[in-house]
Design a protein around this motif. Structure first.
Motif, mmCIF file in Angstrom:
data_model
loop_
_atom_site.group_PDB
_atom_site.id
_atom_site.type_symbol
_atom_site.label_atom_id
_atom_site.label_comp_id
_atom_site.label_asym_id
_atom_site.label_seq_id
_atom_site.Cartn_x
_atom_site.Cartn_y
_atom_site.Cartn_z
ATOM 1 N N LEU A 240 0.853 -1.179 0.000
ATOM 2 C CA LEU A 240 0.000 0.000 0.000
ATOM 3 C C LEU A 240 0.892 1.234 0.000
ATOM 4 O O LEU A 240 1.767 1.368 0.856
ATOM 5 N N THR A 241 0.681 2.123 -0.946
ATOM 6 C CA THR A 241 1.389 3.401 -0.960
ATOM 7 C C THR A 241 0.591 4.395 -0.119
ATOM 8 O O THR A 241 -0.609 4.576 -0.339
ATOM 9 N N TYR A 242 1.246 4.997 0.847
ATOM 10 C CA TYR A 242 0.627 5.982 1.740
ATOM 11 C C TYR A 242 1.348 7.307 1.575
ATOM 12 O O TYR A 242 2.571 7.326 1.520
ATOM 13 N N PRO A 243 0.635 8.427 1.452
ATOM 14 C CA PRO A 243 -0.789 8.587 1.726
ATOM 15 C C PRO A 243 -1.723 8.386 0.527
ATOM 16 O O PRO A 243 -2.932 8.510 0.678
ATOM 17 N N GLU A 244 -1.189 8.072 -0.646
ATOM 18 C CA GLU A 244 -2.033 8.005 -1.840
ATOM 19 C C GLU A 244 -3.044 6.862 -1.803
ATOM 20 O O GLU A 244 -4.034 6.875 -2.544
ATOM 21 N N GLN A 245 -2.776 5.830 -0.997
ATOM 22 C CA GLN A 245 -3.660 4.671 -0.859
ATOM 23 C C GLN A 245 -3.770 3.872 -2.164
ATOM 24 O O GLN A 245 -4.819 3.334 -2.498
ATOM 25 N N HIS A 246 -2.638 3.765 -2.866
ATOM 26 C CA HIS A 246 -2.576 2.961 -4.084
ATOM 27 C C HIS A 246 -2.027 1.582 -3.743
ATOM 28 O O HIS A 246 -1.099 1.451 -2.945
ATOM 29 N N LEU A 247 -2.602 0.543 -4.335
ATOM 30 C CA LEU A 247 -2.179 -0.826 -4.096
ATOM 31 C C LEU A 247 -1.352 -1.357 -5.254
ATOM 32 O O LEU A 247 -1.698 -1.163 -6.418
ATOM 33 N N THR A 248 -0.257 -2.035 -4.931
ATOM 34 C CA THR A 248 0.620 -2.664 -5.914
ATOM 35 C C THR A 248 0.874 -4.091 -5.458
ATOM 36 O O THR A 248 1.011 -4.340 -4.253
ATOM 37 N N TYR A 249 0.934 -5.026 -6.378
ATOM 38 C CA TYR A 249 1.126 -6.419 -5.983
ATOM 39 C C TYR A 249 1.996 -7.155 -6.989
ATOM 40 O O TYR A 249 2.169 -6.737 -8.132
ATOM 41 N N VAL A 250 2.543 -8.291 -6.536
ATOM 42 C CA VAL A 250 3.138 -9.283 -7.429
ATOM 43 C C VAL A 250 2.527 -10.627 -7.078
ATOM 44 O O VAL A 250 2.245 -10.925 -5.907
ATOM 45 N N ASP A 251 2.304 -11.458 -8.087
ATOM 46 C CA ASP A 251 1.800 -12.801 -7.851
ATOM 47 C C ASP A 251 2.905 -13.685 -7.283
ATOM 48 O O ASP A 251 4.083 -13.538 -7.634
ATOM 49 N N ALA A 252 2.519 -14.606 -6.417
ATOM 50 C CA ALA A 252 3.468 -15.593 -5.915
ATOM 51 C C ALA A 252 4.016 -16.422 -7.060
ATOM 52 O O ALA A 252 3.294 -16.735 -8.015
ATOM 53 N N TYR A 253 5.288 -16.759 -7.001
ATOM 54 C CA TYR A 253 5.904 -17.568 -8.045
ATOM 55 C C TYR A 253 5.437 -19.020 -7.981
ATOM 56 O O TYR A 253 5.458 -19.720 -8.981
#
Length: 272
Positions: A240-253
């Motif tokens: 979670l990017t704060y304070p922008e509240q943006h979500l970023t992810y990577v899938d499990a390998y």
């Protein structure tokens, strides 16, 4: 900066730390996914062979915050620990204690613990490291707070979350809630404690970011968000990017472990 309490029974109040932050959910030894997520967030990571330390360059003044459970079940808990320890030592990251981290700490102290739920993998992986590294891990976990208060109290980070009336309080009971969350006192059909959904009734002004219980994908509930998206169970590692509240992810390998409680396949996600 104020540290309240003693060692791992403390909380850390950093009102002057306003961000920006990248807050990362339960890693559980998934070192390759952690590196991939950090690269996606524009961090550069270099391992200095001579110093046996990670050197990290952060984007735009961001700092990382880890919600705990760095270890167990995944393929490389020692390198997760080394990277986080090096970033915390360099002033580039904060971390709170997770229940798995605490169990490892108690084992390193020589206490009798049940070596299961992934701790057996961490023990095997740590066997390749010298006593100095074990001591460093022990000292690091000992000094972790059970919850963080940041941005003049606007942001709370605790491994299993924390209701508003307990923000900024240091006690054995609060520490237990931060590590394990509230329970009903009863057990389910697997003999596990039944957890209470504290976030369902949360009405605090501070944002509470936590992990501990895997979810398909994070969603905002009453100003709280759970970032444990079950990477070690074949899910994702989320930031979670704060304070922008943006979500970023990577899938499990891959799927590294089977959950004690069912963690079903995630539906198609709407976040990026």
């Amino acid at each position: 900066m104020a540290i309240v309490g003693e060692n791992s029974s403390s909380f850390l109040n950093l009102p002057e730390e306003h961000g920006p932050f990248h807050i990362i959910g339960d890693v559980h030894g998934c070192f390759n996914e952690l590196q991939a997520l950090m690269h996606l967030l524009d961090y550069t990571i270099h391992f200095n062979e001579a110093q046996q330390r990670y050197q990290v360059s952060a984007p735009g003044g961001h700092k990382l915050i880890f919600v705990g459970d760095l270890v167990d079940r995944g393929p490389d808990s020692p390198n997760v620990l080394r990277l986080v320890m090096d970033m915390v030592a360099a002033g580039q990251a904060f971390c709170v204690t997770g229940n798995h981290d605490d169990k490892l700490y108690r084992m390193l102290l020589g206490h009798k613990v049940q070596v299961r739920h992934g701790l057996e993998l961490t023990v095997t992986q740590l066997a390749a490291y010298d006593k100095a590294f074990h001591t460093r891990v022990k000292n690091f976990i000992s000094g972790l707070p059970h919850h963080l208060m940041l941005d003049e109290g606007r942001l709370i980070v605790a491994h299993a979350g924390l209701e508003e009336r307990l923000h900024g309080i240091s006690s054995r009971g609060v520490r237990e809630l931060c590590l394990y969350g509230p329970v009903s006192g009863e057990k389910d059909e697997k003999g596990l404690p039944i957890r209470l959904d504290w976030a369902a009734e949360y009405c605090g002004k501070a944002i509470v970011v936590y992990g501990h219980t895997p979810v398909f994908e994070p969603s905002w509930r009453n100003n709280t968000i759970n970032l444990d998206t079950g990477c070690v169970f074949g899910g994702r590692l989320t930031a979670l990017t704060y304070p922008e509240q943006h979500l970023t992810y990577v899938d499990a390998y891959k799927t590294y472990a089977d959950p004690v409680r069912p963690f079903l396949q995630r539906p198609v996600s709407s976040f990026s």
